[in-house]
Design an enzyme around this catalytic site. Structure first.
Site, short mmCIF file in Angstrom:
data_model
loop_
_atom_site.label_atom_id
_atom_site.label_comp_id
_atom_site.label_asym_id
_atom_site.label_seq_id
_atom_site.Cartn_x
_atom_site.Cartn_y
_atom_site.Cartn_z
N ASN A 101 0.85 -1.19 0.00
CA ASN A 101 0.00 0.00 0.00
C ASN A 101 0.89 1.25 0.00
O ASN A 101 2.03 1.21 0.47
CB ASN A 101 -0.89 0.01 1.25
CG ASN A 101 -1.86 1.17 1.27
OD1 ASN A 101 -2.52 1.46 0.27
ND2 ASN A 101 -1.95 1.86 2.39
N HIS A 115 0.82 5.29 1.32
CA HIS A 115 0.09 6.18 2.23
C HIS A 115 0.74 7.56 2.19
O HIS A 115 1.97 7.67 2.24
CB HIS A 115 0.15 5.62 3.66
CG HIS A 115 -0.62 6.45 4.65
ND1 HIS A 115 -2.00 6.44 4.68
CD2 HIS A 115 -0.22 7.32 5.61
CE1 HIS A 115 -2.41 7.28 5.63
NE2 HIS A 115 -1.36 7.82 6.21
#
Length: 204
Positions: free
Chosen positions: A110, A112
């Site tokens: 991911n 961020h």
């Protein structure tokens, strides 16, 4: 060159990070190929980006499933049907379930828009501005059962300017995202990332 890593990208919005990954796969700087792009949002421009590059683009509406577990089970089924080895969350606006994580152990990444562990969750850029930090940035990390808590792969710093708004700060952070996300995927594809506890070490 060995067999290319097969990537599946999950995305909910316009897909600018997806585009940076597509570009790096196509120019050969990432030894990988995107097997499919999946969105929970049929209006996501990311699906159009995928189609324009000949990548299977799939819309799975979460509203058509009985709950998160049922939706994620179908996500896993589709990803596995496309032979996906690394799942990339490129602005996927859903919390994924433990069952999904178990299906792809240490193989979900991911991005961020903050320097984790600072400012996890939504509106990280606004959080940084409200807190008054002088430096923020972005983080690529492996996904675990927490929210933005998985082992950190790579970070980039972005200075906060006095006149910054959420939009201007987000734009500068996004430029760094487009640089480090493909780089982290490249290291994974080259089998140069090793997780040891909370640390992700880079192999030479």
């Amino acid at each position: 060159m060995g067999t290319q890593l097969k990537i599946g990208v999950l995305v909910s919005g316009s897909g600018t990070n997806l585009q940076s990954i597509i570009d790096r796969c196509e120019d050969g700087s990432i030894p990988a190929a995107i097997s499919c792009v999946i969105s929970n949002n049929e209006q996501a421009f990311a699906l159009e980006r995928a189609r324009s590059h000949g990548i299977p683009a799939i819309c799975l509406r979460h509203t058509e499933f009985s709950g998160r577990a049922a939706y994620d089970a179908e996500l896993v089924r589709v990803l596995q049907a496309h032979g996906v080895e690394l799942v990339v969350l490129a602005g996927f606006m859903r919390i994924i379930t433990p069952g999904f994580i178990e299906a792809f152990p240490n193989a979900i990444m991911n991005i961020h828009p903050a320097l984790l562990p600072a400012f996890p969750g939504l509106h990280a850029q606004r959080q940084a501005l409200d807190y008054g930090v002088k430096v923020t940035g972005c983080t690529v990390h492996f996904v675990d059962a927490g929210t933005d808590t998985g082992p950190i792969i790579m970070q980039a710093t972005v200075p906060v300017e006095q006149e910054d708004t959420e939009e201007t700060l987000s734009a500068r952070i996004r430029m760094e995202e487009h640089r480090i996300f493909p780089e982290a995927i490249r290291l994974f594809a080259e089998r140069r990332l090793k997780i040891e506890g909370r640390k992700v070490n880079r192999l030479l």
